[in-house]
Design an enzyme around this catalytic site. Structure first.
Site, PDB file in Angstrom:
ATOM      1  N   TRP A 103      -4.829  -1.909  -1.980  1.00  0.00           N
ATOM      2  CA  TRP A 103      -3.707  -1.473  -1.128  1.00  0.00           C
ATOM      3  C   TRP A 103      -3.951  -1.818   0.322  1.00  0.00           C
ATOM      4  CZ3 TRP A 103       0.296  -1.211  -3.867  1.00  0.00           C
ATOM      5  CH2 TRP A 103       0.252  -0.699  -5.171  1.00  0.00           C
ATOM      6  N   ASP A 173      -2.834   5.629   4.921  1.00  0.00           N
ATOM      7  CA  ASP A 173      -2.072   5.566   3.673  1.00  0.00           C
ATOM      8  C   ASP A 173      -2.690   6.607   2.742  1.00  0.00           C
ATOM      9  OD1 ASP A 173      -1.022   5.031   1.178  1.00  0.00           O
ATOM     10  OD2 ASP A 173      -1.556   2.893   1.163  1.00  0.00           O
ATOM     11  N   LYS A 197       2.844   9.810  -6.706  1.00  0.00           N
ATOM     12  CA  LYS A 197       1.533  10.122  -7.270  1.00  0.00           C
ATOM     13  C   LYS A 197       1.260  11.620  -7.223  1.00  0.00           C
ATOM     14  CE  LYS A 197       0.525   5.493  -6.736  1.00  0.00           C
ATOM     15  NZ  LYS A 197       0.598   4.430  -5.752  1.00  0.00           N
TER      16      LYS A 197
HETATM   17  C1  LIG Z   1       0.740   3.295  -5.188  1.00  0.00           C
HETATM   18  C2  LIG Z   1       0.172   3.031  -3.863  1.00  0.00           C
HETATM   19  C3  LIG Z   1       0.863   2.256  -2.908  1.00  0.00           C
HETATM   20  C4  LIG Z   1       2.177   1.600  -3.202  1.00  0.00           C
HETATM   21  O1  LIG Z   1       3.204   2.531  -3.240  1.00  0.00           O
HETATM   22  P1  LIG Z   1       4.705   2.108  -3.500  1.00  0.00           P
HETATM   23  O2  LIG Z   1       5.427   3.390  -3.212  1.00  0.00           O
HETATM   24  O3  LIG Z   1       4.805   1.656  -4.911  1.00  0.00           O
HETATM   25  O4  LIG Z   1       5.062   1.027  -2.539  1.00  0.00           O
HETATM   26  C5  LIG Z   1       0.279   2.103  -1.668  1.00  0.00           C
HETATM   27  N1  LIG Z   1      -0.895   2.660  -1.376  1.00  0.00           N
HETATM   28  C6  LIG Z   1      -1.589   3.401  -2.266  1.00  0.00           C
HETATM   29  C7  LIG Z   1      -2.910   3.992  -1.877  1.00  0.00           C
HETATM   30  C8  LIG Z   1      -1.073   3.608  -3.536  1.00  0.00           C
HETATM   31  O5  LIG Z   1      -1.751   4.342  -4.427  1.00  0.00           O
END
Ligand SMILES: *Cc1c(COP(=O)(O)O)cnc(C)c1O
Length: 361
Positions: A103, A173, A197
């Protein structure tokens, strides 16, 4: 009750049963208004209450005040990868990143794509992202330092907050671990994550921004890319992901009513330990990351052969344990054990793992 599986999906992921039941009960007729949340105007006073309550719950759980703005945007966490440099890389500034997995690699790539200068302040790519780097070196004129607090695919997690000089904005993030543990959220200038998540269904991206950072941003950007415009319009410049925001509000209330982040952290530590204990007490299962940097949310592991991994995943599915296949980029197995995963599911997986080892070694 209906047949609920043990859901180890990495995202979209399991939601609390209590929340799903509430949503079900309100689905046809929300608070005697004669319609569902999916069908109501995002400008109605009823929806205003829903979104304002969800924002207030974010601040309450993060223990931050009005020095922060809460936004619910669309385009996933992935859109934040370019919105952040677009808004924050002002003339002569350099975007700084800790590269700890797929990511953050994508976030770096997007910043470069829109022509921003990028500096990788540290990286664990040398060992296939199996650890968290403990030190880093910023560039001159940093626009910010960006990192990924939990690496969903590799299964590593920061168990500390990187220290930056006061004038360097810290951006994180937190898609796969926000609200899973208490943190000093006031150390961050911008926090973001996809909801799917840990806090709700797909469709909404939570962005929490410190007001002082808003003043330092580029102007003249396309409206949908501009944090300041979303703040000015209170996340209602265009139609927001209404239903997703409504469910997020309920999940956050569920967390709060069950003891908040302190209680969920204890629960998550205990839950992950069921699976890690099996891995540590066996030569059959192999943990893939440095133990001190292990994630409490995503637990990757290998079996002695790809054939056994396939068999493991198939037999687990046959007894109602789904989502155990590792990410396609790394293979193996992965159990995601987010906030809403019940303790029973982790216990059931640990038991299944011990039985499978006995029957196959
Ligand atoms: C799943 C994830 C993303 C991507 O998220 P989307 O909402 O599908 O764009 C980005 N960063 C992390 C750490 C993730 O687990």
């Amino acid at each position: 009750m209906t047949n609920r599986v043990h859901n180890f999906n990495a995202g979209p992921a399991v939601l609390p049963l209590e929340v799903l039941k509430e949503v079900q009960a309100e689905l046809l007729d929300y608070k005697e208004e004669g319609l569902s949340v999916m069908e109501m105007s995002h400008r109605s006073s009823t929806f205003s209450q829903i979104i304002n309550d969800a924002k207030a719950m974010v601040k309450k759980l993060m223990k931050v005040g009005d020095e922060y703005e809460v936004l619910f945007l669309q385009g996933g966490a992935s859109s934040q990868f370019y919105m952040i440099p677009l808004n924050l890389c002002t003339e002569g500034k350099v975007a700084n990143y800790l590269n700890t997995g797929a990511w953050s690699t994508k976030a770096i790539k997007e910043a470069k794509k829109i022509g921003k200068e990028v500096h990788v302040a540290s990286s664990s790519e040398d060992k296939e992202f199996t650890y968290i780097p403990k030190t880093f070196k910023l560039s001159e004129n940093p626009a910010y330092l960006h990192y990924t607090s939990n690496n969903t695919i590799r299964g590593t997690e920061f168990h500390f907050i990187p220290e930056v000089p006061e004038d360097v904005p810290l951006i994180c993030d937190m898609s796969s671990n926000f609200f899973s543990r208490p943190m000093d959220f006031s150390k961050f200038d911008l926090i973001y994550g996809g909801a799917q998540k840990n806090i709700g269904p797909a469709g909404a991206t939570l962005v929490v921004i410190k007001r002082t950072l808003l003043e330092k941003m580029n102007t003249g950007l396309p409206t949908m890319m501009d944090y300041n415009s979303h703040v000015a319009q209170e996340s209602l410049y265009n139609t927001p992901p209404c239903f997703s925001i409504y469910v997020i509000g309920k999940v956050l209330h569920w967390l709060d009513e069950n003891g908040g982040l302190t209680a969920i952290e204890r629960h998550n530590i205990e839950k992950a330990a069921y699976v890690y204990d099996v891995i540590d007490s066996s030569d059959f299962y192999i943990g893939t990351v440095v133990p001190e940097d292990r994630s409490r949310m995503n637990i990757p592991f290998r079996l002695p052969s790809p054939e056994l991994e396939k068999k493991f995943i198939a037999e687990a599915a046959a007894v109602g344990m789904i989502g155990l296949k590792g990410h396609k980029s790394v293979g193996g197995c992965r159990a995601s054990v987010y906030n809403s995963l019940p303790m029973e599911s982790a216990k059931a997986l640990a038991e299944f793992m011990r039985d499978f080892e006995k029957n196959n070694s």
